[in-house]
Design a protein around this motif. Structure first.
Motif, PDB file in Angstrom:
ATOM      1  N   ALA A 221      43.421  24.399  46.703  1.00 50.05           N
ATOM      2  CA  ALA A 221      41.685  24.507  46.447  1.00 50.05           C
ATOM      3  C   ALA A 221      41.618  24.879  44.712  1.00 50.05           C
ATOM      4  N   LEU A 222      42.733  25.262  44.155  1.00 53.18           N
ATOM      5  CA  LEU A 222      42.493  25.576  42.895  1.00 53.18           C
ATOM      6  C   LEU A 222      42.931  24.635  41.652  1.00 53.18           C
ATOM      7  N   THR A 223      43.651  23.655  42.157  1.00 52.02           N
ATOM      8  CA  THR A 223      44.054  22.672  40.992  1.00 52.02           C
ATOM      9  C   THR A 223      42.832  21.846  40.118  1.00 52.02           C
ATOM     10  N   LYS A 224      41.565  21.837  40.820  1.00 55.09           N
ATOM     11  CA  LYS A 224      40.424  21.463  40.210  1.00 55.09           C
ATOM     12  C   LYS A 224      40.061  22.147  39.044  1.00 55.09           C
TER      13      LYS A 224
ATOM     14  N   SER B  79      48.531  37.937  53.174  1.00 53.16           N
ATOM     15  CA  SER B  79      46.943  37.662  53.247  1.00 53.16           C
ATOM     16  C   SER B  79      46.543  36.067  52.732  1.00 53.16           C
ATOM     17  N   ASN B  80      47.200  35.688  51.691  1.00 56.84           N
ATOM     18  CA  ASN B  80      46.875  34.492  51.119  1.00 56.84           C
ATOM     19  C   ASN B  80      46.982  33.271  52.322  1.00 56.84           C
ATOM     20  N   LEU B  81      47.838  33.337  53.282  1.00 61.52           N
ATOM     21  CA  LEU B  81      48.039  32.619  54.378  1.00 61.52           C
ATOM     22  C   LEU B  81      47.083  32.864  55.492  1.00 61.52           C
ATOM     23  N   GLU B  82      46.964  33.987  55.821  1.00 63.49           N
ATOM     24  CA  GLU B  82      46.188  34.562  56.926  1.00 63.49           C
ATOM     25  C   GLU B  82      44.770  34.412  56.636  1.00 63.49           C
ATOM     26  N   GLN B  83      44.222  34.560  55.692  1.00 66.57           N
ATOM     27  CA  GLN B  83      42.686  34.406  55.323  1.00 66.57           C
ATOM     28  C   GLN B  83      42.618  33.458  53.918  1.00 66.57           C
ATOM     29  N   PRO B  84      43.099  32.188  54.041  1.00 70.17           N
ATOM     30  CA  PRO B  84      43.179  31.430  52.745  1.00 70.17           C
ATOM     31  C   PRO B  84      41.830  31.233  52.258  1.00 70.17           C
ATOM     32  N   ALA B  85      40.745  30.961  53.058  1.00 71.10           N
ATOM     33  CA  ALA B  85      39.488  30.675  52.431  1.00 71.10           C
ATOM     34  C   ALA B  85      38.781  31.773  51.560  1.00 71.10           C
ATOM     35  N   ALA B  86      39.170  32.993  52.335  1.00 73.27           N
ATOM     36  CA  ALA B  86      38.512  34.277  51.757  1.00 73.27           C
ATOM     37  C   ALA B  86      39.445  34.706  50.524  1.00 73.27           C
ATOM     38  N   PHE B  87      40.330  34.502  50.446  1.00 68.00           N
ATOM     39  CA  PHE B  87      41.594  34.765  49.465  1.00 68.00           C
ATOM     40  C   PHE B  87      41.409  33.660  48.263  1.00 68.00           C
ATOM     41  N   ASN B  88      40.987  32.367  48.747  1.00 66.67           N
ATOM     42  CA  ASN B  88      40.805  31.476  47.447  1.00 66.67           C
ATOM     43  C   ASN B  88      39.455  31.804  46.745  1.00 66.67           C
ATOM     44  N   ARG B  89      38.455  32.481  47.550  1.00 68.48           N
ATOM     45  CA  ARG B  89      37.214  32.627  47.058  1.00 68.48           C
ATOM     46  C   ARG B  89      37.204  33.801  46.286  1.00 68.48           C
TER      47      ARG B  89
END
Length: 259
Positions: free
Chosen positions: A43-46, A241-251
């Motif tokens: 998600a973050l390499t951009k 949490s980064n694996l259980e809620q990846p979208a929310a974590f990434n946001r």
């Protein structure tokens, strides 16, 4: 790729993204490997030059005899940045990696822009508990501990729905070097940054899991209350949490680092 630390330990690391972007260093939890960050890397390499590594005692990094210390784990992170010629970076660590991030915020703030610590505490568990775990792992290995790990790492619903991922992580834990794991337990037994939190001036984001039985929301709140530069985000997750809620974590991670 490998970097040699100042005590001649080789650490394995991976990079992703454009080196011209701001650097983001990711630090794994106890018993995992750099691959635990794959949803964040994707998600973050951009936006970031993402660097992930296996903490000493883990994965493809060297596994010298312990005990290790929190200071040593923090210095390892600095060695990775130094090998890449990075003067300042963002940092995100989870659990043991999060405690490493707190050490860096206290003792090496000049090397960082912003720091994110997830599912961690200024003092994780008890000295006696970590010493007992280290002794058991040195004697018996990691197979039995790996069997019970999912109940600490994830909520029951996640375990049911994502059996393949959970099995992959437990297999990774079972295959870890027992001395490397136990030596990190030694570091956690002694690590206590509660008296140092008020010294942190860097922008600090604390991510907690509302169902985390290991490092609770109360532990996260204690960091935020003691550190004037800190803010808190709570996710509907357990300990990883980064694996259980990846979208929310990434946001949460992206919004904080890019603000």
């Amino acid at each position: 790729m490998f970097v040699k630390t100042d005590d001649r330990v080789q650490l394995y690391y991976q990079t992703a993204g454009d080196p011209a972007n701001p650097a983001l260093l990711l630090s794994n939890s106890l018993g995992t490997r750099w691959q635990m960050w794959q949803p964040q890397i994707d998600a973050l390499t951009k936006y970031f030059y993402v660097i992930s590594y296996d903490s000493r005692g883990h994965g493809e990094s060297d596994k010298p005899a312990g005990p290790y210390s929190l200071t040593r784990l923090g210095q390892d992170a600095l060695c990775v940045l130094g090998a890449l010629g990075i003067k300042k970076a963002h940092f995100c660590g989870i659990s043991m990696g999060g405690l490493t991030g707190l050490w860096l915020a206290v003792y090496a703030p000049e090397r960082f822009l912003k720091i994110v610590v997830a599912n961690t505490a200024a003092k994780i568990g008890t000295k006696e508990g970590w010493q007992s775990r280290a002794a058991a792992v040195r004697e018996q290995g990691l197979a039995e501990l790996a069997t019970s790990a999912p109940q600490r790492w994830f909520t029951p619903g996640f375990i049911r729905k994502h059996a393949a991922l959970v099995e992959q992580l437990t297999d990774t834990l079972a295959e870890q070097d027992k001395e490397g794991y136990a030596a990190c337990c030694d570091a956690l037994a002694e690590a206590d940054l509660r008296a140092d939190l008020s010294r942190i001036q860097l922008p600090l984001l604390v991510i907690a899991g509302s169902a985390d039985p290991v490092t609770t929301v109360a532990d996260a709140e204690a960091i935020v209350q003691a550190c004037p530069s800190a803010s808190l985000v709570s996710l509907k997750a357990s300990h990883i949490s980064n694996l259980e809620q990846p979208a929310a974590f990434n946001r949460a991670l992206s919004q904080f680092l890019r603000a």
